[in-house]
Design a protein around this motif. Sequence first.
Motif, PDB file in Angstrom:
ATOM      1  N   ILE A  23       3.439   0.519   3.374  1.00  0.00           N
ATOM      2  CA  ILE A  23       3.682   2.129   3.513  1.00  0.00           C
ATOM      3  C   ILE A  23       2.803   2.737   4.146  1.00  0.00           C
ATOM      4  O   ILE A  23       1.529   3.253   3.323  1.00  0.00           O
ATOM      5  CB  ILE A  23       4.288   2.728   2.166  1.00  0.00           C
ATOM      6  N   PRO A  24       2.957   3.052   5.533  1.00  0.00           N
ATOM      7  CA  PRO A  24       1.785   3.843   6.230  1.00  0.00           C
ATOM      8  C   PRO A  24       1.665   5.368   5.598  1.00  0.00           C
ATOM      9  O   PRO A  24       2.628   5.621   5.075  1.00  0.00           O
ATOM     10  CB  PRO A  24       2.160   3.927   7.653  1.00  0.00           C
ATOM     11  N   PHE A  25       0.534   5.803   5.694  1.00  0.00           N
ATOM     12  CA  PHE A  25       0.498   7.381   5.018  1.00  0.00           C
ATOM     13  C   PHE A  25      -0.393   8.179   5.829  1.00  0.00           C
ATOM     14  O   PHE A  25      -1.259   7.836   6.667  1.00  0.00           O
ATOM     15  CB  PHE A  25       0.133   7.401   3.503  1.00  0.00           C
ATOM     16  N   GLU A  26      -0.398   9.409   5.569  1.00  0.00           N
ATOM     17  CA  GLU A  26      -1.192  10.512   6.367  1.00  0.00           C
ATOM     18  C   GLU A  26      -1.928  10.843   4.938  1.00  0.00           C
ATOM     19  O   GLU A  26      -1.707  10.946   3.725  1.00  0.00           O
ATOM     20  CB  GLU A  26      -0.399  11.494   6.807  1.00  0.00           C
ATOM     21  N   LEU A  27      -3.100  11.168   5.234  1.00  0.00           N
ATOM     22  CA  LEU A  27      -4.407  11.774   4.533  1.00  0.00           C
ATOM     23  C   LEU A  27      -4.569  13.323   4.686  1.00  0.00           C
ATOM     24  O   LEU A  27      -5.211  13.393   5.620  1.00  0.00           O
ATOM     25  CB  LEU A  27      -5.504  10.969   4.445  1.00  0.00           C
ATOM     26  N   VAL A  28      -3.960  14.061   4.120  1.00  0.00           N
ATOM     27  CA  VAL A  28      -3.661  15.586   4.513  1.00  0.00           C
ATOM     28  C   VAL A  28      -4.164  16.271   3.091  1.00  0.00           C
ATOM     29  O   VAL A  28      -3.728  16.172   2.116  1.00  0.00           O
ATOM     30  CB  VAL A  28      -2.473  16.005   4.585  1.00  0.00           C
ATOM     31  N   ASN A  30      -6.635  15.654   1.679  1.00  0.00           N
ATOM     32  CA  ASN A  30      -7.116  14.376   0.909  1.00  0.00           C
ATOM     33  C   ASN A  30      -5.983  14.041  -0.077  1.00  0.00           C
ATOM     34  O   ASN A  30      -5.981  13.176  -1.139  1.00  0.00           O
ATOM     35  CB  ASN A  30      -8.110  14.861   0.001  1.00  0.00           C
ATOM     36  N   ASN A  31      -4.578  14.455   0.281  1.00  0.00           N
ATOM     37  CA  ASN A  31      -3.586  13.834  -0.512  1.00  0.00           C
ATOM     38  C   ASN A  31      -2.825  12.815   0.311  1.00  0.00           C
ATOM     39  O   ASN A  31      -2.698  12.990   1.646  1.00  0.00           O
ATOM     40  CB  ASN A  31      -2.488  15.173  -0.641  1.00  0.00           C
ATOM     41  N   ILE A  32      -2.151  11.918  -0.434  1.00  0.00           N
ATOM     42  CA  ILE A  32      -1.515  10.853   0.258  1.00  0.00           C
ATOM     43  C   ILE A  32      -0.173  11.028   0.574  1.00  0.00           C
ATOM     44  O   ILE A  32       0.602  11.162  -0.372  1.00  0.00           O
ATOM     45  CB  ILE A  32      -1.673   9.242  -0.633  1.00  0.00           C
ATOM     46  N   ILE A  33       0.127  11.127   1.765  1.00  0.00           N
ATOM     47  CA  ILE A  33       1.554  11.729   1.889  1.00  0.00           C
ATOM     48  C   ILE A  33       2.444  10.570   2.668  1.00  0.00           C
ATOM     49  O   ILE A  33       1.809  10.236   3.805  1.00  0.00           O
ATOM     50  CB  ILE A  33       1.558  13.012   3.064  1.00  0.00           C
ATOM     51  N   LEU A  34       3.350  10.117   2.071  1.00  0.00           N
ATOM     52  CA  LEU A  34       4.338   9.146   2.487  1.00  0.00           C
ATOM     53  C   LEU A  34       5.209   9.655   3.251  1.00  0.00           C
ATOM     54  O   LEU A  34       6.139  10.384   2.723  1.00  0.00           O
ATOM     55  CB  LEU A  34       4.809   8.208   1.598  1.00  0.00           C
ATOM     56  N   HIS A  35       5.624   9.289   4.778  1.00  0.00           N
ATOM     57  CA  HIS A  35       6.677   9.815   5.350  1.00  0.00           C
ATOM     58  C   HIS A  35       7.819   8.928   4.913  1.00  0.00           C
ATOM     59  O   HIS A  35       7.845   7.760   5.352  1.00  0.00           O
ATOM     60  CB  HIS A  35       6.390   9.753   6.934  1.00  0.00           C
ATOM     61  N   LYS A 122      -8.897   3.590   4.258  1.00  0.00           N
ATOM     62  CA  LYS A 122      -9.339   3.697   5.348  1.00  0.00           C
ATOM     63  C   LYS A 122      -8.457   3.560   6.598  1.00  0.00           C
ATOM     64  O   LYS A 122      -8.621   4.054   7.595  1.00  0.00           O
ATOM     65  CB  LYS A 122     -10.538   2.432   5.719  1.00  0.00           C
ATOM     66  N   ASN A 123      -7.556   2.513   6.333  1.00  0.00           N
ATOM     67  CA  ASN A 123      -6.369   2.239   7.481  1.00  0.00           C
ATOM     68  C   ASN A 123      -5.168   2.883   7.027  1.00  0.00           C
ATOM     69  O   ASN A 123      -4.192   2.794   7.935  1.00  0.00           O
ATOM     70  CB  ASN A 123      -6.105   0.788   7.411  1.00  0.00           C
ATOM     71  N   LYS A 124      -5.219   3.699   6.072  1.00  0.00           N
ATOM     72  CA  LYS A 124      -4.197   4.778   5.378  1.00  0.00           C
ATOM     73  C   LYS A 124      -2.801   3.992   5.484  1.00  0.00           C
ATOM     74  O   LYS A 124      -1.935   4.128   6.000  1.00  0.00           O
ATOM     75  CB  LYS A 124      -4.021   5.768   6.688  1.00  0.00           C
ATOM     76  N   VAL A 125      -2.940   2.967   4.362  1.00  0.00           N
ATOM     77  CA  VAL A 125      -1.754   2.099   4.202  1.00  0.00           C
ATOM     78  C   VAL A 125      -1.689   1.940   2.716  1.00  0.00           C
ATOM     79  O   VAL A 125      -2.637   1.570   2.031  1.00  0.00           O
ATOM     80  CB  VAL A 125      -1.773   0.751   4.984  1.00  0.00           C
ATOM     81  N   LEU A 126      -0.564   2.104   2.044  1.00  0.00           N
ATOM     82  CA  LEU A 126      -0.221   1.581   0.741  1.00  0.00           C
ATOM     83  C   LEU A 126       0.478   0.325   0.693  1.00  0.00           C
ATOM     84  O   LEU A 126       1.640   0.298   1.386  1.00  0.00           O
ATOM     85  CB  LEU A 126       0.421   2.772   0.011  1.00  0.00           C
ATOM     86  N   SER A 127       0.119  -0.511   0.007  1.00  0.00           N
ATOM     87  CA  SER A 127       0.843  -1.926  -0.089  1.00  0.00           C
ATOM     88  C   SER A 127       1.558  -2.068  -1.509  1.00  0.00           C
ATOM     89  O   SER A 127       0.505  -1.730  -2.448  1.00  0.00           O
ATOM     90  CB  SER A 127      -0.205  -2.915   0.415  1.00  0.00           C
ATOM     91  N   LEU A 128       2.690  -2.572  -1.457  1.00  0.00           N
ATOM     92  CA  LEU A 128       2.970  -3.179  -2.963  1.00  0.00           C
ATOM     93  C   LEU A 128       3.153  -4.716  -2.834  1.00  0.00           C
ATOM     94  O   LEU A 128       3.896  -5.174  -1.783  1.00  0.00           O
ATOM     95  CB  LEU A 128       4.605  -2.519  -3.166  1.00  0.00           C
ATOM     96  N   SER A 129       2.814  -5.273  -3.751  1.00  0.00           N
ATOM     97  CA  SER A 129       2.657  -6.819  -3.811  1.00  0.00           C
ATOM     98  C   SER A 129       3.129  -7.401  -5.052  1.00  0.00           C
ATOM     99  O   SER A 129       2.941  -6.563  -5.948  1.00  0.00           O
ATOM    100  CB  SER A 129       1.552  -7.581  -3.014  1.00  0.00           C
ATOM    101  N   ASP A 130       3.182  -8.644  -5.135  1.00  0.00           N
ATOM    102  CA  ASP A 130       3.393  -9.242  -6.457  1.00  0.00           C
ATOM    103  C   ASP A 130       2.360 -10.079  -6.957  1.00  0.00           C
ATOM    104  O   ASP A 130       1.924 -10.933  -7.813  1.00  0.00           O
ATOM    105  CB  ASP A 130       4.759 -10.291  -6.528  1.00  0.00           C
ATOM    106  N   SER A 131       1.057 -10.294  -5.991  1.00  0.00           N
ATOM    107  CA  SER A 131       0.167 -11.112  -6.359  1.00  0.00           C
ATOM    108  C   SER A 131      -1.173 -10.235  -5.703  1.00  0.00           C
ATOM    109  O   SER A 131      -1.015  -9.540  -4.686  1.00  0.00           O
ATOM    110  CB  SER A 131      -0.082 -12.465  -5.977  1.00  0.00           C
TER     111      SER A 131
END
Length: 378
Positions: A23-28, A30-35, A122-131
Amino acid sequence: MKYLQVFFLIFFINSSFGYEHTIPFELVHNNIILHSQLNGIDCKLMYDTGARSFLLNTEFASKNSITAAKAFRGQLKGTFGDASMKIKYLLIEDLDAIAGDLYDGIIGIDFFKDFIVKIDYKNKVLSLSDSFEVSTDYIKVPTNHLLRNPTFLYWFTAKVEIQLSNGKTIQGNFLIDTGSGRSVSFTNKISKALLNDDSLKKVPTKGAKSSFIGFKNPTYVKVPSVTIGNFSATDYVVDCNTDIHKETTKVIDGILGSEFLKNFTIVINFKESSIYFKRNTTSNEPITNSFYSDGFQLKDHRKSGKGILISSIIQSDLFEHPIKIGDELLEVDGKPVSNINFNLLEKKKSQLNSKILYKIKRKRKVFSITTKVKDIFE
């Protein structure tokens, strides 16, 4: 951090074992904003590890006919990057005073609790995984995962040590809170200790509502060091607050906000109740920060027709201007506020020695001022 009621969430993702959703995000601010999208409608949602559940702003929900009843009937679908989910329960509340136009809703810490969550600032990405495979450059941070406190369920706190100017240290439990745009914030007890230290320079502020639980009038202080686990920040600007709800101060002594957290890639493993940090640089240099300002902070309310308003004032002799909270901007550097990119304006307001010309309205009075960005601790 947002102080919310307890709500449970049910959601579904079509995936197989070994998946990872990004899930890419913007850092605005300093808040993580998910479009994101809700039922196909574009929206901006803040990921907030200091909040609970799923929260929508009243205005956005009303405009788009989103109700808690529809969600309960399974009629609310959220899309976040390449992940799609049904949102079973949500809370609808007026966020305008706190969020302005920054976001339309909040995704709390428990919303993604069935996944391992990686926040890559750093890369402005939030990841969801099972491991998650722990590599040697990740360090497990000593934390406490609150699983028995119904009010603060799923919060993570970490032990933090603050060094005073006389060499003494203070320790406390600090909430890991991506919803705070500040660096390190202290609640009542530690704040009083720092404010009573006459050797530390202090810069008070006066502000409008910024949280459900306080943090309205922070006093900024520069401390010799702040340490969490193996990581230290030196000559670090922190903020002291004495207006925090007592129920909160029984659990936490402060907050680690995104101004501090953005120096790391962070992995949250809910099943193991663990958090890992990795520095976003190969350098071993300590973490530092600064506070540059032209004397006041702004909040963007243009979507609701209220314009851009003064939301906080730094009370320092460095800044001599007749600003009051609630004053409305009409123009910035000769441009009407309707044509202003708010994020670019905020960047300019933090660039040392920048000069900015404002035209301001207060009731029937209109006046102009020119400000200069300074280091508030100069």
